[in-house]
Design a protein around this motif. Structure first.
Motif, PDB file in Angstrom:
ATOM      1  N   PRO A   1       7.746  15.401  12.612  1.00 44.61           N
ATOM      2  CA  PRO A   1       8.483  14.090  12.604  1.00 44.61           C
ATOM      3  C   PRO A   1       8.073  13.357  11.747  1.00 44.61           C
ATOM      4  CG  PRO A   1       6.420  14.118  14.091  1.00 44.61           C
ATOM      5  CD  PRO A   1       6.366  15.571  13.408  1.00 44.61           C
ATOM      6  N   GLY A   2       7.346  13.638  10.586  1.00 43.32           N
ATOM      7  CA  GLY A   2       7.109  12.976   9.433  1.00 43.32           C
ATOM      8  C   GLY A   2       5.799  11.875   9.584  1.00 43.32           C
ATOM      9  N   TYR A   3       5.948  10.720   9.061  1.00 43.39           N
ATOM     10  CA  TYR A   3       5.082   9.853   9.558  1.00 43.39           C
ATOM     11  C   TYR A   3       5.576   8.841  10.522  1.00 43.39           C
ATOM     12  CZ  TYR A   3       1.975  10.912   5.144  1.00 43.39           C
ATOM     13  OH  TYR A   3       1.297  11.481   4.043  1.00 43.39           O
ATOM     14  N   ASP A   4       4.760   8.667  11.533  1.00 46.45           N
ATOM     15  CA  ASP A   4       5.126   8.194  12.666  1.00 46.45           C
ATOM     16  C   ASP A   4       4.802   6.707  12.571  1.00 46.45           C
ATOM     17  OD1 ASP A   4       5.574   7.162  15.296  1.00 46.45           O
ATOM     18  OD2 ASP A   4       4.395   8.730  16.458  1.00 46.45           O
ATOM     19  N   GLN A   5       6.120   5.892  12.365  1.00 43.64           N
ATOM     20  CA  GLN A   5       5.948   4.296  12.193  1.00 43.64           C
ATOM     21  C   GLN A   5       5.496   3.577  13.453  1.00 43.64           C
ATOM     22  OE1 GLN A   5       9.714   2.324  11.954  1.00 43.64           O
ATOM     23  NE2 GLN A   5      10.757   4.016  12.833  1.00 43.64           N
ATOM     24  N   SER A   6       5.361   4.243  14.669  1.00 39.27           N
ATOM     25  CA  SER A   6       4.837   3.419  15.892  1.00 39.27           C
ATOM     26  C   SER A   6       3.334   3.403  15.888  1.00 39.27           C
ATOM     27  CB  SER A   6       5.273   4.571  17.127  1.00 39.27           C
ATOM     28  OG  SER A   6       4.805   5.478  17.453  1.00 39.27           O
ATOM     29  N   ILE A   7       2.577   4.333  15.287  1.00 37.33           N
ATOM     30  CA  ILE A   7       1.347   4.088  15.118  1.00 37.33           C
ATOM     31  C   ILE A   7       0.622   3.298  13.997  1.00 37.33           C
ATOM     32  CG2 ILE A   7      -0.934   5.655  14.668  1.00 37.33           C
ATOM     33  CD1 ILE A   7       0.667   8.056  15.842  1.00 37.33           C
ATOM     34  N   THR A   8       0.151   2.397  14.211  1.00 39.55           N
ATOM     35  CA  THR A   8      -0.077   1.055  13.226  1.00 39.55           C
ATOM     36  C   THR A   8      -1.132   1.722  12.280  1.00 39.55           C
ATOM     37  OG1 THR A   8      -1.433   0.298  14.796  1.00 39.55           O
ATOM     38  CG2 THR A   8       0.768  -0.605  14.680  1.00 39.55           C
TER      39      THR A   8
ATOM     40  N   ARG B 219      -5.098   2.897  20.436  1.00 41.24           N
ATOM     41  CA  ARG B 219      -4.340   3.024  21.447  1.00 41.24           C
ATOM     42  C   ARG B 219      -2.890   3.782  21.425  1.00 41.24           C
ATOM     43  NH1 ARG B 219      -0.162   0.903  24.305  1.00 41.24           N
ATOM     44  NH2 ARG B 219       0.390  -0.222  22.728  1.00 41.24           N
ATOM     45  N   ARG B 220      -2.309   3.595  20.367  1.00 39.31           N
ATOM     46  CA  ARG B 220      -0.941   4.586  20.405  1.00 39.31           C
ATOM     47  C   ARG B 220      -1.205   5.738  19.866  1.00 39.31           C
ATOM     48  NH1 ARG B 220       3.316   0.286  17.380  1.00 39.31           N
ATOM     49  NH2 ARG B 220       3.099  -1.378  18.605  1.00 39.31           N
ATOM     50  N   PHE B 221      -2.346   5.947  19.199  1.00 43.37           N
ATOM     51  CA  PHE B 221      -2.712   7.420  18.906  1.00 43.37           C
ATOM     52  C   PHE B 221      -3.126   8.103  20.384  1.00 43.37           C
ATOM     53  CE2 PHE B 221      -5.670  10.848  17.887  1.00 43.37           C
ATOM     54  CZ  PHE B 221      -5.163  11.528  16.639  1.00 43.37           C
ATOM     55  N   MET B 222      -3.949   7.621  21.179  1.00 46.27           N
ATOM     56  CA  MET B 222      -4.428   8.091  22.239  1.00 46.27           C
ATOM     57  C   MET B 222      -3.294   8.302  23.157  1.00 46.27           C
ATOM     58  SD  MET B 222      -7.999   6.439  23.636  1.00 46.27           S
ATOM     59  CE  MET B 222      -7.558   4.949  23.508  1.00 46.27           C
ATOM     60  N   ASN B 223      -2.203   7.478  23.242  1.00 41.99           N
ATOM     61  CA  ASN B 223      -1.062   7.683  24.157  1.00 41.99           C
ATOM     62  C   ASN B 223      -0.343   8.756  23.540  1.00 41.99           C
ATOM     63  OD1 ASN B 223      -1.726   5.369  25.761  1.00 41.99           O
ATOM     64  ND2 ASN B 223      -0.186   4.208  24.585  1.00 41.99           N
TER      65      ASN B 223
ATOM     66  N   TRP C 215     -11.081  16.205  28.017  1.00 43.85           N
ATOM     67  CA  TRP C 215     -11.568  14.965  28.654  1.00 43.85           C
ATOM     68  C   TRP C 215     -12.771  14.430  27.632  1.00 43.85           C
ATOM     69  CZ3 TRP C 215      -9.730  12.393  32.232  1.00 43.85           C
ATOM     70  CH2 TRP C 215      -8.838  12.912  33.209  1.00 43.85           C
ATOM     71  N   GLU C 216     -13.424  15.165  26.932  1.00 48.02           N
ATOM     72  CA  GLU C 216     -14.504  14.952  25.951  1.00 48.02           C
ATOM     73  C   GLU C 216     -13.943  14.096  24.947  1.00 48.02           C
ATOM     74  OE1 GLU C 216     -18.209  16.709  23.264  1.00 48.02           O
ATOM     75  OE2 GLU C 216     -16.583  18.006  23.814  1.00 48.02           O
ATOM     76  N   GLN C 217     -12.869  14.505  24.337  1.00 42.25           N
ATOM     77  CA  GLN C 217     -12.048  13.753  23.253  1.00 42.25           C
ATOM     78  C   GLN C 217     -11.426  12.543  23.934  1.00 42.25           C
ATOM     79  OE1 GLN C 217      -9.417  17.163  22.462  1.00 42.25           O
ATOM     80  NE2 GLN C 217     -10.453  17.732  20.838  1.00 42.25           N
ATOM     81  N   ARG C 218     -10.850  12.382  25.123  1.00 44.45           N
ATOM     82  CA  ARG C 218     -10.404  11.372  25.678  1.00 44.45           C
ATOM     83  C   ARG C 218     -11.677  10.187  25.762  1.00 44.45           C
ATOM     84  NH1 ARG C 218      -6.698  13.667  30.602  1.00 44.45           N
ATOM     85  NH2 ARG C 218      -5.354  14.820  29.369  1.00 44.45           N
ATOM     86  N   PHE C 219     -12.594  10.528  26.249  1.00 43.23           N
ATOM     87  CA  PHE C 219     -13.915   9.910  26.519  1.00 43.23           C
ATOM     88  C   PHE C 219     -14.382   9.066  25.123  1.00 43.23           C
ATOM     89  CE2 PHE C 219     -18.379   8.913  26.397  1.00 43.23           C
ATOM     90  CZ  PHE C 219     -18.520   8.008  27.354  1.00 43.23           C
TER      91      PHE C 219
END
Length: 256
Positions: free
Chosen positions: A166-173, A221-225, A233-237
């Protein structure tokens, strides 16, 4: 592909004093690129009289504050050659950077080549941005935890592979660079690091301001979403822990 041709893409936004140094580092390469696309999305247009004189340099005027992700994507669309090498306007390349990147691709055939980061003044490798990865699966794991050394100035991509993601995601600040590489990894593309391709990285060194901490918080937050479903689970934590740390800093700074 010993005849690998290279387009350099530099997004810039109101930093002419840095942009000139970045361009000089590109023009001084032992393996010169075939074109240098400066995507200008500053409030004021770049003054061409302030830039080095070269027929390779093409300045494309984008909308003011178009955004760094959109600027890089536009540069990729306009690029004409085999590989796209991205460079931020406030960083510089070692004289052998593109030669090292080309050699890594020619020897291994990887679709994405990552360079290495060192401090612009001391020339010492930047701690925490030199992670070794053993294969694509290992790199995916490392990116989902933190940034193992993927920034806007040390990433080069074979052009036709760039458009398979998708290229560079503009939604991730923040973290758009590692997200772009992660998307290509998830699409089955190969990545390697050129050990002698050095980026002279400009680090402001000052404590992040409230506006920067807010941007970091929102970017995390946007990267996590976006990647929550593929995180362990370890990465989420771990990501939640870092996000909380950023917001605690924001809260504490607001009382200072």
């Amino acid at each position: 592909m010993s005849k690998l041709t290279i387009s350099v893409v530099i997004p810039t936004c109101d930093r002419p004093e840095y942009l000139r140094d970045a361009l000089i580092s590109v023009l001084n390469q032992t393996v010169p690129p075939q074109e240098v696309l400066v995507i200008d999305n500053g409030l004021l247009p770049v003054d061409p009289n302030l830039l080095p004189k070269s027929e390779l340099i093409k300045v494309i005027r984008a909308l003011p504050h178009f955004g760094v992700s959109q600027a890089r994507n536009l540069g990729a669309i306009l690029a004409c050659f085999d590989m796209i090498a991205f460079l931020d306007d406030d960083d510089e390349w070692d004289i052998c950077y593109l030669e090292s990147v080309r050699n890594k691709h020619c020897k291994t055939g990887v679709n994405v080549v990552l360079g290495r980061l060192r401090d612009r003044v001391s020339k010492q490798p930047i701690t925490g941005k030199q992670a070794i990865f053993y294969d694509e699966k290992d790199l995916i794991k490392k990116i989902l935890f933190h940034n193992p050394g993927v920034v806007g100035s040390n990433t080069s991509v074979i052009r036709h592979h760039f458009f398979l993601g998708p290229g560079y995601d503009q939604s991730i600040t923040t973290g758009q660079d590692k997200a772009m590489v992660l998307d290509l990894l998830l699409a089955g593309k190969s990545v390697g690091r050129a050990e002698t391709a050095w980026v002279d990285f400009r680090d402001g060194g000052a404590r992040p301001r409230q506006t920067e901490l807010r941007k970091l918080s929102e970017g995390k937050r946007r990267f996590m979403n976006k990647y929550w479903k593929i995180m362990s689970w370890e990465q989420r934590f771990f990501n939640i822990f870092i996000w909380l740390q950023i917001n605690i800093r924001r809260l504490l700074d607001s009382f200072c």
